[in-house]
Design an enzyme around this catalytic site. Structure first.
Site, mmCIF file in Angstrom:
data_model
loop_
_atom_site.group_PDB
_atom_site.id
_atom_site.type_symbol
_atom_site.label_atom_id
_atom_site.label_comp_id
_atom_site.label_asym_id
_atom_site.label_seq_id
_atom_site.Cartn_x
_atom_site.Cartn_y
_atom_site.Cartn_z
ATOM 1 N N GLU A 176 0.797 -1.232 0.000
ATOM 2 C CA GLU A 176 0.000 0.000 0.000
ATOM 3 C C GLU A 176 0.823 1.272 0.000
ATOM 4 O O GLU A 176 0.348 2.306 -0.476
ATOM 5 C CB GLU A 176 -0.944 0.003 1.205
ATOM 6 C CG GLU A 176 -2.073 -0.987 1.058
ATOM 7 C CD GLU A 176 -2.895 -1.117 2.316
ATOM 8 O OE1 GLU A 176 -4.091 -0.826 2.281
ATOM 9 O OE2 GLU A 176 -2.331 -1.518 3.344
ATOM 10 N N ASP A 249 -2.751 -4.688 3.471
ATOM 11 C CA ASP A 249 -2.875 -4.892 4.917
ATOM 12 C C ASP A 249 -3.795 -6.064 5.257
ATOM 13 O O ASP A 249 -4.726 -6.369 4.506
ATOM 14 C CB ASP A 249 -3.410 -3.626 5.584
ATOM 15 C CG ASP A 249 -2.353 -2.524 5.645
ATOM 16 O OD1 ASP A 249 -1.166 -2.846 5.499
ATOM 17 O OD2 ASP A 249 -2.718 -1.360 5.826
ATOM 18 N N TYR A 479 1.243 -4.662 13.048
ATOM 19 C CA TYR A 479 0.151 -3.911 12.424
ATOM 20 C C TYR A 479 -0.665 -3.185 13.487
ATOM 21 O O TYR A 479 -1.042 -3.768 14.501
ATOM 22 C CB TYR A 479 -0.735 -4.863 11.631
ATOM 23 C CG TYR A 479 -1.735 -4.175 10.753
ATOM 24 C CD1 TYR A 479 -1.330 -3.231 9.812
ATOM 25 C CD2 TYR A 479 -3.090 -4.472 10.853
ATOM 26 C CE1 TYR A 479 -2.248 -2.602 9.001
ATOM 27 C CE2 TYR A 479 -4.015 -3.858 10.036
ATOM 28 C CZ TYR A 479 -3.587 -2.919 9.114
ATOM 29 O OH TYR A 479 -4.497 -2.294 8.313
#
Length: 975
Positions: A176, A249, A479
């Site tokens: 991303e 993600d 994350y």
């Protein structure tokens, strides 16, 4: 209600799609009934997936990606709807795919749609789809292995991937962000090309009609202008590559990004027949984690994509239907959304509680005792508070006046006291849970004074990776968008091993500590937020991190270390001190730490321990020793009695941290949406932040009241929480997403119809009733009679021209009196520059002696002026500018009458018998005769100007003319 309708996530291209007609693709999504067969890997000789046809939209954008083949475009259908963005919306239901003549790429055949029931009976047809594929090792789809597995059907197809790691062919990895791409590229080497999509590559078109409930909830997508260059970069990278690895993600939004990229590449024929597509996820950006993820590819999870589509459609439908109503009924109120409206309601409801709160007075009595021991070198004072009086236990409000407090003080001074009892106990304080998104935002707000959006921005930098002192780049934390509390076994063992080495065996937990979420709608799909390497101490990163990043990393490091340590053991002591008959009892308490346990992590030099905390603990320890030395029956003397007056406090307003905590408790929204939601409320001027406290603006309170009154069910807290539960069920494959949409839309559309039919006068009355105390607080004695006409009543009104809101006379337009204006479409701070533009209440200077009319001082768009008489229909009152007077507040009735004398006719000119007038101008006084204007000298008083002097000034050199001269008559000659 929810996040602003322009965005349902914090990613770049999902917030505000660029509606440029030149660089947009519009496609219509109509999800099919297949789930696990929705997304397939496209290899040579493979048919189109049966479920994909229901989701795939074919569009012909104005600007297309360069393509190596031109025969992959779909022919235009007979029922194509042209888009305003010059794209095509293709009727892509399963029937249309079968019934129309569609061109398919070479090597592919049209696939007939297959119902769910028929699919069960004909699994051999699936074998036919894969029988002609190359023989490779087979893996069963690893779409999801969660607690919901028992409710999901076993995949009916076998997927085949090329070996991704170790590499045997060139692969393209799509992530991303550019920072993440740079770090991962360093791990994987030359056989991989890592490119960034920069968030979403397409989003719902930001206009009405992009979600169509009447057409089976079909959707219109558009590509932002900047996303075209990112798509081109991906296509260029695919030249010569055999594998496309989608590594966005590991959450619902990341799954949607991967799906969007795949859809766009297919529509642009950017995928060759021999390219293998795989989805991989990783929870941290470290070399081992990335390489492990490449060895476990899977399909794009159709259920997660369906949940994304349902969430995006719901947010769009709510936002794009409620917001236009706000524009019409409440000018200046820009938008409403699902989570956004629920969060605003919490803030406004708390403000309402504060408005209705009535404080109560109460008193507390504290006494300082000392031992009656003259031999003691140091008599430490013993602080205590009154708990019983007159043999009755006191509550907080028992002593309600100063008279009662002083009477008790007298009796205390007349009594003798001794120790009546002592009690010791121990308690265990468990370590805190590891951070999830919401708790990280709360702690960062409370301890570091970070806004929620800033916390996520700094955490994103730590997750994507930094370059260390040895030149290597790595991610520092896992994350950061997660609501899972578990840690991997490998991470837990590493943390416990580190604790033993640094603090000792006694401090490490005897076994791995497991934590479970107690709030609603916890998904727990990912690990908690933790450092990728617990041995990477904060002090080791001081040279490579900026101050804010280091503070946040330290916070995460301490919390992660502490969560796997032993509980702290706290010793408590409680001493009761009373008079002889124990009718008056005081209590003194203290505690100290016997075993630090997890607190050792917070007292480490790595956490920059505060000196004041150490001094406070030393004082606690001394007090504990004094209380421990007291014996039952030991006399004590009173040294000081303190009477303190208090008032009960209203419920505290929310801070960003406490608001996030409340949203989480109620199950409203998702951790990744909280920062965006609060930012939207600030940007819309619905709330303001003062000293870290959230205050609702009146505009925000009006929006919340409007929604609560006309959308009562939709704005209920449980509405958004229940919707999140349903979306989780869609993610788990338990709920069909279009059925969910239909159910909510059926109920919501009825509210929209009812609210749309409400007249704006009804909205004004509702708001006046709700906020009457606030709106009319400035009126004397609450009198709402119009002071201008004396007949009308002051009411709350919405400007007819959308300029804002005001308190005015209900006899308008007969009476144009305005008592108070709130604001227009844009809130501005009141400054000397813009204050003159605000309408102020007229000031009555007095009555004209001749006509007994009111003389008023008013403020208009060009400054202050005085007016003789009131505004009446068909009558224009006489007015005069007051610009010459610098301080308008100093204008008296005499000054106003002097200004109202002008213009004054001095007489008629002897030449043409036209009037000669003395006027008041912006720069002084002037004399005017027809088109001729002469200025009156500054040293000449206007009362000294006569007709003779005026005629002399008109003949002087300082004369100018105004207006356009008359044209001379043109005499036409006869021909």
């Amino acid at each position: 209600m929810c996040s602003n309708y322009y965005s349902s996530s914090s990613r770049a291209f999902s917030q505000m799609p660029n509606a440029s007609a030149q660089n947009n693709i519009v496609t219509k999504e109509s999800g099919g009934s297949e789930k696990n067969s929705l997304f397939k890997i496209f290899n040579k000789q493979r048919k189109w997936p049966k479920g994909l046809a229901a989701h795939k939209g074919n569009a012909a954008p104005t600007e297309e990606l360069p393509s190596s083949s031109s025969d992959g475009k779909a022919a235009a259908f007979d029922d194509v709807i042209l888009s305003p963005l010059n794209g095509q919306i293709v009727k892509d239901s399963e029937k249309s795919l079968v019934g129309k003549n569609i061109q398919t790429p070479k090597g592919k055949e049209k696939a007939k749609p297959q119902s769910r029931s028929k699919k069960k009976q004909t699994q051999s047809a699936v074998a036919d789809d894969t029988s002609d594929m190359p023989i490779n090792p087979v893996k069963i789809s690893q779409a999801k292995e969660t607690k919901n597995n028992k409710s999901k059907k076993t995949p009916i197809s076998l997927e085949v991937w090329n070996q991704l790691y170790p590499p045997i062919a060139k692969s393209v990895v799509v992530v991303e962000s550019a920072t993440k791409a740079k770090v991962i590229q360093g791990y994987l080497g030359e056989m991989y090309e890592v490119v960034a999509s920069y968030g979403h590559v397409r989003d719902l078109a930001a206009r009405s009609g992009s979600v169509r409930p009447d057409d089976d909830f079909s959707m219109v997508w558009e590509v932002p202008s900047a996303a075209w260059s990112h798509l081109k970069s991906i296509k260029v990278a695919l030249c010569g590559a055999e594998n496309l690895i989608l590594a966005s993600d590991p959450d619902r939004e990341g799954e949607a990004i991967a799906w969007h990229i795949l859809e766009m590449l297919q529509q642009q024929d950017a995928l060759r027949d021999d390219v293998t597509v795989a989805r991989v996820v990783f929870n941290e950006i470290t070399e081992s984690s990335i390489k492990t993820a490449l060895q476990s590819p899977r399909e794009i999870d159709a259920d997660l994509v369906h949940a994304y589509l349902a969430r995006r459609a719901l947010d769009y439908l709510i936002g794009f239907n409620v917001s236009p109503l706000l524009w019409r009924k409440l000018p200046g109120c820009q938008s409403a959304g699902r989570v956004q409206s629920a969060a605003l309601a919490l803030i406004c409801d708390r403000e309402k509680e504060i408005d209705e709160f009535k404080a109560q007075e109460y008193w507390s009595i504290d006494v300082q005792f000392q031992k009656n021991d003259s031999n003691s070198a140091k008599n430490t004072s013993i602080a205590s508070h009154l708990t019983h009086f007159d043999s009755k236990k006191l509550s907080q409000l028992s002593i309600s006046s100063s008279t009662e407090a002083k009477d008790i003080e007298e009796k205390i001074n007349m009594s003798k006291f001794e120790v009546t009892g002592s009690k010791t106990s121990k308690s265990r304080r468990n370590p805190p849970m590891p951070y999830i998104t919401s708790t990280l935002q709360q702690d960062a707000a409370n301890k570091l004074n970070f806004a929620a959006s800033h916390t996520m921005k700094v955490a994103q930098k730590l997750y994507e990776g930094v370059q260390l002192s040895d030149g290597k780049s790595t991610g520092l934390i896992t994350y950061m968008r997660t609501d899972g509390l578990h840690l991997s076994d490998e991470a837990s063992k590493d943390i416990q091993s580190f604790i033993v080495e640094k603090y000792g065996q006694d401090f490490a937990a005897k076994s791995k500590r497991k934590y479970f979420k107690k709030v609603k709608n916890a998904q727990e799909a990912h690990e908690a937020i933790r450092p990728t390497d617990i041995r990477r101490l904060p002090s080791m990163l001081a040279a490579v991190l900026d101050e804010e990043s280091l503070k946040l990393y330290t916070l995460i490091w301490c919390r992660t270390t502490a969560c796997q340590m032993e509980p702290a053991v706290i010793e408590h002591i409680q001493c009761d001190i009373g008079n002889a008959n124990q009718s008056i009892v005081f209590r003194s308490t203290c505690s100290r730490v016997e075993f630090k346990g997890f607190q050792a992590a917070y007292e480490d030099q790595e956490t920059f321990r505060d000196r004041n905390i150490e001094d406070e603990e030393n004082h606690r320890s001394e007090t504990y020793e004094v209380l421990s030395s007291l014996k039952c029956g030991q006399p004590l003397c009173v040294t000081e009695v303190e009477l303190d007056q208090h008032s009960t406090q209203h419920p505290p307003r929310y801070s960003e941290g406490s608001l996030v905590k409340k949203l989480e408790e109620l199950g409203i929204g998702r951790p990744s949406t909280y920062a965006t939601t609060i930012k939207v409320l600030k940007d819309r001027n619905y709330i303001t932040v003062k000293s870290r406290t959230l205050y609702p603006e009146f505009r925000g309170r009006m929006v919340s009241a409007f929604l609560s009154h006309y959308f009562s069910e939709v704005t209920d807290y449980s509405f958004t929480a229940d919707m999140e539960t349903e979306l989780d069920n869609v993610s788990a494959g338990l709920t069909e997403w279009k059925g969910l949409l239909k159910d909510y839309w059926t109920r919501f559309s009825k509210y929209c119809e009812c609210a749309g039919s409400v007249h704006i006068h009804q909205v004004e009355k509702m708001l006046e009733k709700t906020f009457g105390n606030f709106l009319f607080a400035s009126l004397r004695d609450g009198n709402k009679t119009c002071p201008s006409c004396g007949e009308g009543t002051l009411v709350f009104k919405v400007s007819r021209f959308g300029a804002g809101y005001f308190i005015g006379c209900d006899q308008h337009p007969k009476c144009k009196y305005i008592a108070k204006t709130l604001y227009g479409e844009d809130d501005e701070e009141i400054t000397p520059e813009n204050q003159k533009n605000n309408v102020q209440e007229p000031k009555l200077l007095g009555l004209n002696p001749g006509s007994n009319e009111k003389v008023l001082l008013k403020c208009g768009p060009y400054g202050h002026y005085v007016q003789l008489g009131e505004d009446r229909k068909g009558h224009l009152p006489k007015r005069a500018s007051a610009k010459q007077i610098k301080n308008a507040d100093s204008i008296t009735l005499e000054d106003a009458l002097e200004l109202l004398k002008y213009p004054l006719t001095l007489g008629n000119h002897p030449d043409d018998d036209q009037p000669v007038v003395l006027k008041l101008a912006n720069v002084g006084y002037t004399i005017r005769h027809r088109r001729t204007i002469a200025s009156v000298p500054k040293n000449m008083k206007p009362n000294d100007v006569t007709l003779e002097k005026a005629l002399e000034l008109l003949k002087g050199d300082d004369v100018r003319r105004c207006g356009r001269p008359k044209r001379k008559a043109v005499v036409k000659e006869a021909v």
